[in-house]
Motif scaffolding. Structure first.
Motif, PDB file in Angstrom:
ATOM      1  N   ILE A  63       0.841  -1.200   0.000  1.00  0.00           N
ATOM      2  CA  ILE A  63       0.000   0.000   0.000  1.00  0.00           C
ATOM      3  C   ILE A  63       0.874   1.248   0.000  1.00  0.00           C
ATOM      4  CG2 ILE A  63      -1.594   1.354   1.421  1.00  0.00           C
ATOM      5  CD1 ILE A  63      -2.847  -1.381   2.265  1.00  0.00           C
ATOM      6  N   ARG A  64       1.939   1.186   0.805  1.00  0.00           N
ATOM      7  CA  ARG A  64       2.853   2.318   0.874  1.00  0.00           C
ATOM      8  C   ARG A  64       3.455   2.588  -0.512  1.00  0.00           C
ATOM      9  NH1 ARG A  64       5.820   3.918   5.626  1.00  0.00           N
ATOM     10  NH2 ARG A  64       5.441   1.925   6.614  1.00  0.00           N
ATOM     11  N   HIS A  65       3.799   1.526  -1.193  1.00  0.00           N
ATOM     12  CA  HIS A  65       4.380   1.663  -2.530  1.00  0.00           C
ATOM     13  C   HIS A  65       3.368   2.259  -3.511  1.00  0.00           C
ATOM     14  CE1 HIS A  65       5.688  -0.026  -6.550  1.00  0.00           C
ATOM     15  NE2 HIS A  65       6.726   0.696  -6.173  1.00  0.00           N
ATOM     16  N   THR A  66       2.144   1.808  -3.417  1.00  0.00           N
ATOM     17  CA  THR A  66       1.100   2.337  -4.302  1.00  0.00           C
ATOM     18  C   THR A  66       0.895   3.831  -4.044  1.00  0.00           C
ATOM     19  OG1 THR A  66      -0.017   0.190  -4.293  1.00  0.00           O
ATOM     20  CG2 THR A  66      -1.310   2.094  -5.022  1.00  0.00           C
ATOM     21  N   LEU A  67       0.853   4.205  -2.775  1.00  0.00           N
ATOM     22  CA  LEU A  67       0.661   5.618  -2.429  1.00  0.00           C
ATOM     23  C   LEU A  67       1.860   6.446  -2.894  1.00  0.00           C
ATOM     24  CD1 LEU A  67      -0.982   5.301   1.101  1.00  0.00           C
ATOM     25  CD2 LEU A  67      -2.075   6.026  -1.025  1.00  0.00           C
ATOM     26  N   ASP A  68       3.060   5.868  -2.788  1.00  0.00           N
ATOM     27  CA  ASP A  68       4.253   6.546  -3.304  1.00  0.00           C
ATOM     28  C   ASP A  68       4.099   6.833  -4.789  1.00  0.00           C
ATOM     29  OD1 ASP A  68       5.664   6.785  -1.017  1.00  0.00           O
ATOM     30  OD2 ASP A  68       7.037   5.113  -1.384  1.00  0.00           O
ATOM     31  N   ARG A  69       3.648   5.820  -5.500  1.00  0.00           N
ATOM     32  CA  ARG A  69       3.480   6.005  -6.948  1.00  0.00           C
ATOM     33  C   ARG A  69       2.492   7.113  -7.238  1.00  0.00           C
ATOM     34  NH1 ARG A  69       1.936   0.738 -10.111  1.00  0.00           N
ATOM     35  NH2 ARG A  69       2.502   2.067 -11.874  1.00  0.00           N
ATOM     36  N   MET A  70       1.491   7.264  -6.379  1.00  0.00           N
ATOM     37  CA  MET A  70       0.495   8.327  -6.561  1.00  0.00           C
ATOM     38  C   MET A  70       1.008   9.677  -6.097  1.00  0.00           C
ATOM     39  SD  MET A  70      -3.232   6.835  -5.436  1.00  0.00           S
ATOM     40  CE  MET A  70      -4.092   8.375  -5.811  1.00  0.00           C
ATOM     41  N   GLY A  71       2.120   9.670  -5.376  1.00  0.00           N
ATOM     42  CA  GLY A  71       2.620  10.931  -4.829  1.00  0.00           C
ATOM     43  C   GLY A  71       1.866  11.359  -3.583  1.00  0.00           C
ATOM     44  N   VAL A  72       1.256  10.392  -2.921  1.00  0.00           N
ATOM     45  CA  VAL A  72       0.492  10.685  -1.703  1.00  0.00           C
ATOM     46  C   VAL A  72       1.389  10.535  -0.480  1.00  0.00           C
ATOM     47  CG1 VAL A  72      -1.343   9.840  -0.189  1.00  0.00           C
ATOM     48  CG2 VAL A  72      -1.743  10.044  -2.651  1.00  0.00           C
ATOM     49  N   GLU A  73       1.365  11.548   0.361  1.00  0.00           N
ATOM     50  CA  GLU A  73       2.207  11.513   1.561  1.00  0.00           C
ATOM     51  C   GLU A  73       1.380  11.175   2.795  1.00  0.00           C
ATOM     52  OE1 GLU A  73       4.433  15.159   2.082  1.00  0.00           O
ATOM     53  OE2 GLU A  73       4.433  15.440  -0.085  1.00  0.00           O
ATOM     54  N   ILE A  74       1.878  10.225   3.542  1.00  0.00           N
ATOM     55  CA  ILE A  74       1.284   9.896   4.837  1.00  0.00           C
ATOM     56  C   ILE A  74       2.355  10.148   5.882  1.00  0.00           C
ATOM     57  CG2 ILE A  74       0.364   8.039   6.279  1.00  0.00           C
ATOM     58  CD1 ILE A  74      -1.532   8.592   4.052  1.00  0.00           C
ATOM     59  N   GLU A  75       2.009  10.883   6.925  1.00  0.00           N
ATOM     60  CA  GLU A  75       2.994  11.144   7.978  1.00  0.00           C
ATOM     61  C   GLU A  75       2.967  10.079   9.054  1.00  0.00           C
ATOM     62  OE1 GLU A  75       2.711  15.981   7.856  1.00  0.00           O
ATOM     63  OE2 GLU A  75       1.985  14.873   9.590  1.00  0.00           O
ATOM     64  N   THR A  76       1.766   9.699   9.430  1.00  0.00           N
ATOM     65  CA  THR A  76       1.624   8.784  10.549  1.00  0.00           C
ATOM     66  C   THR A  76       0.858   7.540  10.135  1.00  0.00           C
ATOM     67  OG1 THR A  76       1.565  10.670  12.068  1.00  0.00           O
ATOM     68  CG2 THR A  76       0.765   8.555  12.908  1.00  0.00           C
ATOM     69  N   TRP A  77       1.529   6.405  10.261  1.00  0.00           N
ATOM     70  CA  TRP A  77       0.867   5.119  10.038  1.00  0.00           C
ATOM     71  C   TRP A  77       0.484   4.614  11.411  1.00  0.00           C
ATOM     72  CZ3 TRP A  77       0.271   3.050   5.054  1.00  0.00           C
ATOM     73  CH2 TRP A  77       0.912   3.776   4.046  1.00  0.00           C
ATOM     74  N   PHE A  78      -0.804   4.652  11.712  1.00  0.00           N
ATOM     75  CA  PHE A  78      -1.232   4.383  13.080  1.00  0.00           C
ATOM     76  C   PHE A  78      -1.794   2.977  13.198  1.00  0.00           C
ATOM     77  CE2 PHE A  78      -3.521   4.433  16.939  1.00  0.00           C
ATOM     78  CZ  PHE A  78      -2.943   5.420  17.737  1.00  0.00           C
ATOM     79  N   SER A  79      -1.125   2.150  13.979  1.00  0.00           N
ATOM     80  CA  SER A  79      -1.542   0.760  14.161  1.00  0.00           C
ATOM     81  C   SER A  79      -2.632   0.644  15.223  1.00  0.00           C
ATOM     82  CB  SER A  79      -0.327  -0.080  14.571  1.00  0.00           C
ATOM     83  OG  SER A  79      -0.753  -1.262  15.220  1.00  0.00           O
ATOM     84  N   GLU A  80      -3.750   0.053  14.823  1.00  0.00           N
ATOM     85  CA  GLU A  80      -4.867  -0.170  15.749  1.00  0.00           C
ATOM     86  C   GLU A  80      -4.395  -0.970  16.966  1.00  0.00           C
ATOM     87  OE1 GLU A  80      -8.018  -2.339  13.884  1.00  0.00           O
ATOM     88  OE2 GLU A  80      -9.375  -2.196  15.598  1.00  0.00           O
ATOM     89  N   ARG A  81      -3.559  -1.965  16.683  1.00  0.00           N
ATOM     90  CA  ARG A  81      -3.097  -2.878  17.720  1.00  0.00           C
ATOM     91  C   ARG A  81      -2.379  -2.138  18.859  1.00  0.00           C
ATOM     92  NH1 ARG A  81       0.392  -7.993  15.583  1.00  0.00           N
ATOM     93  NH2 ARG A  81      -1.437  -8.229  14.257  1.00  0.00           N
ATOM     94  N   THR A  82      -1.637  -1.089  18.511  1.00  0.00           N
ATOM     95  CA  THR A  82      -0.851  -0.411  19.543  1.00  0.00           C
ATOM     96  C   THR A  82      -1.714   0.322  20.563  1.00  0.00           C
ATOM     97  OG1 THR A  82      -0.671   1.641  18.247  1.00  0.00           O
ATOM     98  CG2 THR A  82       1.042  -0.021  17.917  1.00  0.00           C
ATOM     99  N   LEU A  83      -2.996   0.473  20.268  1.00  0.00           N
ATOM    100  CA  LEU A  83      -3.869   1.148  21.230  1.00  0.00           C
ATOM    101  C   LEU A  83      -4.064   0.310  22.485  1.00  0.00           C
ATOM    102  CD1 LEU A  83      -6.571   2.450  18.751  1.00  0.00           C
ATOM    103  CD2 LEU A  83      -5.203   3.892  20.251  1.00  0.00           C
ATOM    104  N   LEU A  84      -3.757  -0.996  22.362  1.00  0.00           N
ATOM    105  CA  LEU A  84      -4.016  -1.909  23.475  1.00  0.00           C
ATOM    106  C   LEU A  84      -3.005  -1.756  24.603  1.00  0.00           C
ATOM    107  CD1 LEU A  84      -4.943  -4.998  21.324  1.00  0.00           C
ATOM    108  CD2 LEU A  84      -6.465  -3.379  22.449  1.00  0.00           C
ATOM    109  N   ASP A  85      -2.120  -0.788  24.491  1.00  0.00           N
ATOM    110  CA  ASP A  85      -1.123  -0.577  25.543  1.00  0.00           C
ATOM    111  C   ASP A  85      -1.685   0.181  26.733  1.00  0.00           C
ATOM    112  OD1 ASP A  85      -1.493   1.977  24.689  1.00  0.00           O
ATOM    113  OD2 ASP A  85       0.543   2.302  23.980  1.00  0.00           O
ATOM    114  N   GLY A  86      -2.996   0.369  26.764  1.00  0.00           N
ATOM    115  CA  GLY A  86      -3.606   1.078  27.876  1.00  0.00           C
ATOM    116  C   GLY A  86      -4.537   2.192  27.439  1.00  0.00           C
TER     117      GLY A  86
END
Length: 565
Positions: free
Chosen positions: A257-280
RNA sequence: GCGCGCAUAGCUCAGUGGAUAGAGCGCUUCCCUCCGGAGGAAGAGGUCCAAGGUUCGAAUCCUUGUGCGCGCGCCA
């Protein structure tokens, strides 16, 4: 007390309301349009005997040349306040304007039911050009009334499959919106939410495992050739657990997905993992809902009372099985965005999520937030057409067309321009044959061509990148095409403000095409190279301003502005 | 059935209270001794879904109806 005074443009059927300014505002002191707007507001206020111009006062660009360079409805709006008939009021406003604007204005005529049609002098047009060039890269920037810290969450494609059509539109829209909001002066965080938690992840892992062992994927699994590719790319896949396969598979899908977005020239700053929310943070959010008295137990499940804030029915946070729902973690995610200091959250969702809007806003409000500061934007569907025929399947794979397929086919520029061209709330058709076309029939080429042509003219004029400086005042009587082009350029900051306010980046593609068309008329009517020195200098300056504004417009859409084609 | 969105030229779509509703494509007819013809000019083509209402003024705002899309799960 602040009454809105809006400037609009009206030409070729377009009518845009833009930046609101109160009478007597001093902002943009050197901006001729702002000065004109302020003068009209001040005159209207004075005649109406009020502090501010009446609400609804507009300054427009008439589409009919007989109606002047600009027109205002100030007299019609002020008439009730002034207790006089609109045409008398118009005459009074005209007198005030004549005194205030001096040589900048050449005429103010009362017309029709009370319109005031204004004509500006060539010196005024020269000031417009000087303003555009003086502003340089900041022309149109920073027009946001009050800068906000805004989070734009977009794409968020499930990491269990490739990006499809709808994700492409979502990506093009979200990225263009982010760019224009940032350009207007907002602090923007661009974010992708990775759904790497929950039941679908297990099904994904099971599907990879099945293919790795040469079995059929389960009934409720993921189909498609990409599952085989992932299975083949994982060492010893056949002997790994489904959970491990899911983790590695998701990692691979995110990279794709990151590669596809790169090809489109789309910038994402934060890739936020749902799983990491489970830390509290997840538990914290649930606790906040509970302490607020918004959640309750029923039938062994935990519910959120979203009906309290306008939803149709209450929603489940924790199933009777003990598993938490996607909704529950999404609430924690939104709480986290808020906790990270974003005052406004924009969520760009697919059409199939519109039923999710009410519950998410209710949840956000349950957390003690202002629901107006959570703005879900629903992207409507995209249909692909080719020669009038509907196509939805990829010829190559027989599966649904992916964004990568489209990038291979029509390229990133065409994809982005076409996807942003239509308002997000209308179902759109993307004509592949047109998008592929390398000619003036194709709007993206049309705009890019105008830019390349200007670059060519400037090369020929030997203009280079020399000092933009203040251009000479026009020494010649301006051609109507020069005036029209300068009016269009002057409109750019208002267009940016309006694009932001309406979350409507499709306006940029329209503006770009209009500006390119206006330039083409200028090119037809006004020779640049080989004219007397003063004329050439002035027109080179027009070219420079147009080139830069076209390039800026294309950049905000995420499309390249080639110097030659 | 309920909710959300949409309905404007043959097609795809702009246009969220102003004057004679616009663009692109398609169609017809023109223009290359001209800074890029990857361009430009002219023309035909409209009950702005319907009916009421608000307003000096409605494609635009309000009601109702019709048609199309999407959603309505202890999926995501």
């Amino acid at each position: 007390m602040r009454s809105a005074f809006v400037i609009g443009c009206r030409r070729q059927g377009r009518c845009s309301i833009a930046q609101t300014v109160s009478a007597g505002s001093n902002e943009h002191r050197d901006d001729p349009i702002a000065l004109l707007r302020a003068a009209v507001a001040s005159a209207a206020a004075s005649v109406a005997g009020a502090v501010d111009a009446p609400a609804g006062t507009t300054l427009e660009r008439p589409r009919n040349a007989a109606h002047g360079d600009f027109a205002t409805n100030a007299a019609m709006v002020s008439a009730p306040v002034a207790r006089d008939n609109p045409r008398n009021v118009a005459n009074k406003i005209a007198a005030e304007l004549t005194a205030a604007l001096g040589d900048d204005m050449t005429s103010a005529e009362v017309a029709g039911p009370g319109f005031l049609n204004l004509r500006l002098s060539d010196d005024w047009y020269g000031a417009v050009l000087a303003h555009v060039l003086d502003s340089g890269a900041s022309f149109g920037a920073g027009v946001a009334g009050r800068p906000e810290k805004i989070n734009v969450e977009f794409v968020s494609a499930n990491p269990t499959g490739p990006m499809h059509l709808g994700h492409g539109r979502n990506a093009a829209y979200g990225d263009a919106l982010s760019r224009v909001l940032a350009f207007a002066g907002h602090e923007v965080g661009r974010e992708f939410y990775i759904n790497d938690f929950g039941s679908q992840v297990a099904r994904f892992g099971a599907s990879i495992g099945a293919r790795a062992r040469g079995e059929e994927v389960p009934e409720d699994g993921y189909q498609g050739g990409y599952i085989d590719e992932i299975a083949a790319a994982i060492d010893g896949a056949a002997s790994l657990s489904d959970a491990e396969l899911a983790t590695q598979g998701i990692h691979q899908m995110i990279e794709r997905i990151r590669h596809t977005l790169d090809r489109m020239g789309v910038e994402i700053e934060t890739w936020f993992s749902e799983r990491t929310l489970l830390d509290g943070r997840f538990e914290q959010a649930l606790q906040a809902l509970s302490e607020g008295g918004h959640s309750y137990e029923h039938d062994d499940a935990l519910w959120l009372r979203t009906t309290e804030f306008g939803d149709d029915k209450d929603r489940v946070l924790r199933r009777s099985s003990g598993e938490y729902t996607y909704f529950a973690t999404d609430i924690a995610y939104h709480a986290d965005k808020r906790a990270r200091g974003f005052e406004r959250l924009i969520d760009v969702w697919g059409a199939d999520h519109h039923g999710y809007v009410a519950r998410m806003k209710a949840a956000y409000q349950s957390l003690g937030n202002d629901p107006d500061l959570l703005e879900p934007v629903i992207m409507q569907l995209v249909n692909l057409t080719e020669g009038g025929q509907r196509v939805q399947m990829s010829k190559r794979s027989g599966e649904f067309v992916t964004v990568d397929d489209l990038l291979d086919d029509i390229g990133a520029d065409a994809l982005r321009f076409f996807m942003v061209q239509r308002s997000h709330d209308t179902t759109m058709d993307l004509d592949l044959a047109l998008a592929r076309e390398q000619s003036d029939k194709n709007p993206v080429y049309y705009v890019q061509y105008a830019h390349a042509r200007i670059c060519s003219i400037m090369r020929k004029a030997g203009a280079g990148e020399g000092p933009a400086g203040a251009p000479p005042a026009p020494g010649h009587e301006l051609h109507e095409s020069e005036r029209a082009l300068l009016r269009r350029l002057a409109e750019f900051p208002d267009e940016i403000a309006e694009t932001c306010a309406r979350r409507a980046p499709h306006r940029l593609t329209i503006y770009g095409r209009d500006l390119a068309a206006e330039f083409s008329a200028f090119y037809r009517d006004c020779k640049v190279v080989g004219e007397p020195e003063a004329v050439q200098a002035f027109r080179v300056a027009i070219c420079r301003a147009t080139r830069d504004t076209l390039a800026r417009t294309l950049d905000l859409v995420g499309v390249s502005a080639p110097q030659s084609m």
